[in-house]
Design a protein around this motif. Structure first.
Motif, mmCIF file in Angstrom:
data_model
loop_
_atom_site.group_PDB
_atom_site.id
_atom_site.type_symbol
_atom_site.label_atom_id
_atom_site.label_comp_id
_atom_site.label_asym_id
_atom_site.label_seq_id
_atom_site.Cartn_x
_atom_site.Cartn_y
_atom_site.Cartn_z
ATOM 1 N N ASP A 84 0.819 -1.207 0.000
ATOM 2 C CA ASP A 84 0.000 0.000 0.000
ATOM 3 C C ASP A 84 0.854 1.259 0.000
ATOM 4 O OD1 ASP A 84 -2.517 -1.404 2.209
ATOM 5 O OD2 ASP A 84 -2.259 -1.566 0.042
ATOM 6 N N VAL A 85 2.029 1.190 0.563
ATOM 7 C CA VAL A 85 2.919 2.341 0.664
ATOM 8 C C VAL A 85 4.265 1.918 0.082
ATOM 9 C CG1 VAL A 85 4.039 3.928 2.284
ATOM 10 C CG2 VAL A 85 1.720 3.163 2.719
ATOM 11 N N HIS A 86 5.054 2.879 -0.382
ATOM 12 C CA HIS A 86 6.356 2.555 -0.957
ATOM 13 C C HIS A 86 7.226 1.889 0.096
ATOM 14 C CE1 HIS A 86 4.741 5.234 -3.829
ATOM 15 N NE2 HIS A 86 5.162 6.346 -3.282
ATOM 16 N N GLY A 87 7.342 0.582 0.036
ATOM 17 C CA GLY A 87 8.140 -0.147 1.015
ATOM 18 C C GLY A 87 9.507 -0.482 0.454
ATOM 19 N N GLY A 92 7.990 -3.049 6.903
ATOM 20 C CA GLY A 92 7.411 -1.860 7.513
ATOM 21 C C GLY A 92 6.761 -0.960 6.480
ATOM 22 N N VAL A 93 5.890 -0.074 6.985
ATOM 23 C CA VAL A 93 5.240 0.924 6.119
ATOM 24 C C VAL A 93 5.456 2.295 6.748
ATOM 25 C CG1 VAL A 93 3.493 -0.669 5.217
ATOM 26 C CG2 VAL A 93 3.022 0.610 7.303
ATOM 27 N N PRO A 105 5.995 18.924 21.370
ATOM 28 C CA PRO A 105 5.647 17.737 20.587
ATOM 29 C C PRO A 105 6.140 17.860 19.145
ATOM 30 C CG PRO A 105 3.703 19.065 21.008
ATOM 31 C CD PRO A 105 4.831 19.702 21.760
ATOM 32 N N HIS A 106 6.508 16.739 18.565
ATOM 33 C CA HIS A 106 6.990 16.677 17.176
ATOM 34 C C HIS A 106 6.145 15.677 16.411
ATOM 35 C CE1 HIS A 106 10.829 18.869 17.723
ATOM 36 N NE2 HIS A 106 10.790 18.366 18.951
ATOM 37 N N THR A 107 6.064 15.857 15.098
ATOM 38 C CA THR A 107 5.401 14.889 14.221
ATOM 39 C C THR A 107 6.308 14.614 13.037
ATOM 40 O OG1 THR A 107 4.274 16.625 12.972
ATOM 41 C CG2 THR A 107 3.059 15.660 14.833
ATOM 42 N N GLY A 108 6.116 13.444 12.450
ATOM 43 C CA GLY A 108 6.899 13.077 11.276
ATOM 44 C C GLY A 108 6.508 11.708 10.773
ATOM 45 N N LEU A 109 7.174 11.290 9.684
ATOM 46 C CA LEU A 109 6.940 9.967 9.104
ATOM 47 C C LEU A 109 7.963 8.985 9.654
ATOM 48 C CD1 LEU A 109 6.246 10.675 5.317
ATOM 49 C CD2 LEU A 109 4.682 9.673 6.965
ATOM 50 N N ALA A 110 7.487 7.798 10.021
ATOM 51 C CA ALA A 110 8.378 6.760 10.527
ATOM 52 C C ALA A 110 7.929 5.409 9.984
ATOM 53 C CB ALA A 110 8.365 6.742 12.052
ATOM 54 N N ARG A 111 8.854 4.453 9.927
ATOM 55 C CA ARG A 111 8.530 3.091 9.510
ATOM 56 C C ARG A 111 7.903 2.363 10.698
ATOM 57 N NH1 ARG A 111 9.059 1.667 4.295
ATOM 58 N NH2 ARG A 111 9.910 -0.375 4.714
ATOM 59 N N VAL A 112 6.705 1.784 10.457
ATOM 60 C CA VAL A 112 5.993 1.057 11.504
ATOM 61 C C VAL A 112 5.497 -0.270 10.941
ATOM 62 C CG1 VAL A 112 5.298 3.171 12.702
ATOM 63 C CG2 VAL A 112 3.780 2.172 10.978
ATOM 64 N N GLU A 113 5.007 -1.117 11.837
ATOM 65 C CA GLU A 113 4.447 -2.400 11.416
ATOM 66 C C GLU A 113 3.144 -2.155 10.649
ATOM 67 O OE1 GLU A 113 5.634 -5.560 11.896
ATOM 68 O OE2 GLU A 113 7.441 -4.562 12.630
ATOM 69 N N PRO A 114 2.875 -2.929 9.606
ATOM 70 C CA PRO A 114 1.617 -2.757 8.871
ATOM 71 C C PRO A 114 0.401 -3.123 9.727
ATOM 72 C CG PRO A 114 3.094 -4.306 7.732
ATOM 73 C CD PRO A 114 3.732 -3.946 9.027
ATOM 74 N N GLY A 115 -0.705 -2.428 9.510
ATOM 75 C CA GLY A 115 -1.966 -2.753 10.156
ATOM 76 C C GLY A 115 -2.204 -2.108 11.497
ATOM 77 N N LEU A 116 -1.288 -1.293 12.016
ATOM 78 C CA LEU A 116 -1.508 -0.628 13.298
ATOM 79 C C LEU A 116 -2.553 0.470 13.126
ATOM 80 C CD1 LEU A 116 2.153 -0.315 14.647
ATOM 81 C CD2 LEU A 116 0.394 -1.947 15.347
ATOM 82 N N LYS A 117 -3.274 0.759 14.222
ATOM 83 C CA LYS A 117 -4.336 1.774 14.197
ATOM 84 C C LYS A 117 -3.833 3.078 14.785
ATOM 85 C CE LYS A 117 -7.661 -1.044 12.959
ATOM 86 N NZ LYS A 117 -8.101 -1.025 11.606
#
Length: 192
Positions: A84-87, A92-93, A105-117
């Motif tokens: 679903d995402v460029h892996g 990870g996604v 607080p900070h926000t950003g993109l990180a690699r995580v396990e697929p299917g987490l809510k």
């Protein structure tokens, strides 16, 4: 009884080091150039390879020392599959995460396990300023990267020394050909 005789294509090993009245000074000089070149090829390859591997290991150790794990929270659902995402093929996604760090607080993109809510906790790696960084290399990954870089650097250094040796031998060969041409100019007319 069969006798063996040498043909024109047979190589005589170490011919430059044997006693021979026809051996010129330039032949002996070339023998030393070949010997020194190969010794320097081995020495430069090993030393440069070890230095390159050491630099990579040191750099990865410094990077690992300056990064630390932080608990973060997903701000969106992670994709269910890596397609679903460029892996990159590591399972990870990419997903948006939020974490607390110096400065708020900070926000950003990180690699995580697929299917987490959204709202699920994940672990991300940050530097001293709270910015996201990639996960530090493991011991096996560090050794692999260091050995690959060391091999490439060592081969490059050895190749450079070998090329310099070939250039010196080429120059010596040109000088030898010029000497033969001058000598032939003196001897050649007597043979006619």
């Amino acid at each position: 009884m069969a006798t063996t005789c040498r043909t024109a294509g047979t190589r005589v090993w170490l011919w430059r080091w044997r006693r021979n009245p026809l051996l010129r000074r330039s032949d002996r000089f070339e023998a030393w150039i070949v010997l020194v070149t190969w010794l320097l090829v081995l020495l430069a390859g090993v030393l440069a390879g070890r230095a390159g591997a050491g630099a990579v290991e040191h750099g990865l150790a410094v990077r690992a020392a300056h990064s630390h794990p932080v608990r973060a929270v997903l701000t969106q659902d992670a994709a269910r599959t890596t397609e679903d995402v460029h892996g990159y093929g590591d399972g990870g996604v990419w997903a948006n995460v939020r974490w607390s760090a110096p400065g708020g607080p900070h926000t950003g993109l990180a690699r995580v396990e697929p299917g987490l809510k959204a709202g699920d906790p994940v672990t991300v790696w940050t530097d001293g300023a709270g910015n996201l960084v990639s996960k530090p290399a493991t011991g096996a990954e560090t050794r692999l990267q260091a050995s690959l870089v060391g091999t490439i650097v060592g081969c490059g250094a050895a190749g450079g020394v070998l090329a310099c040796g070939w250039l010196v031998r080429g120059r010596l060969e040109r000088q030898r050909m010029e000497e033969w041409a001058r000598e032939w100019e003196c001897v050649g007319p007597q043979w006619r």
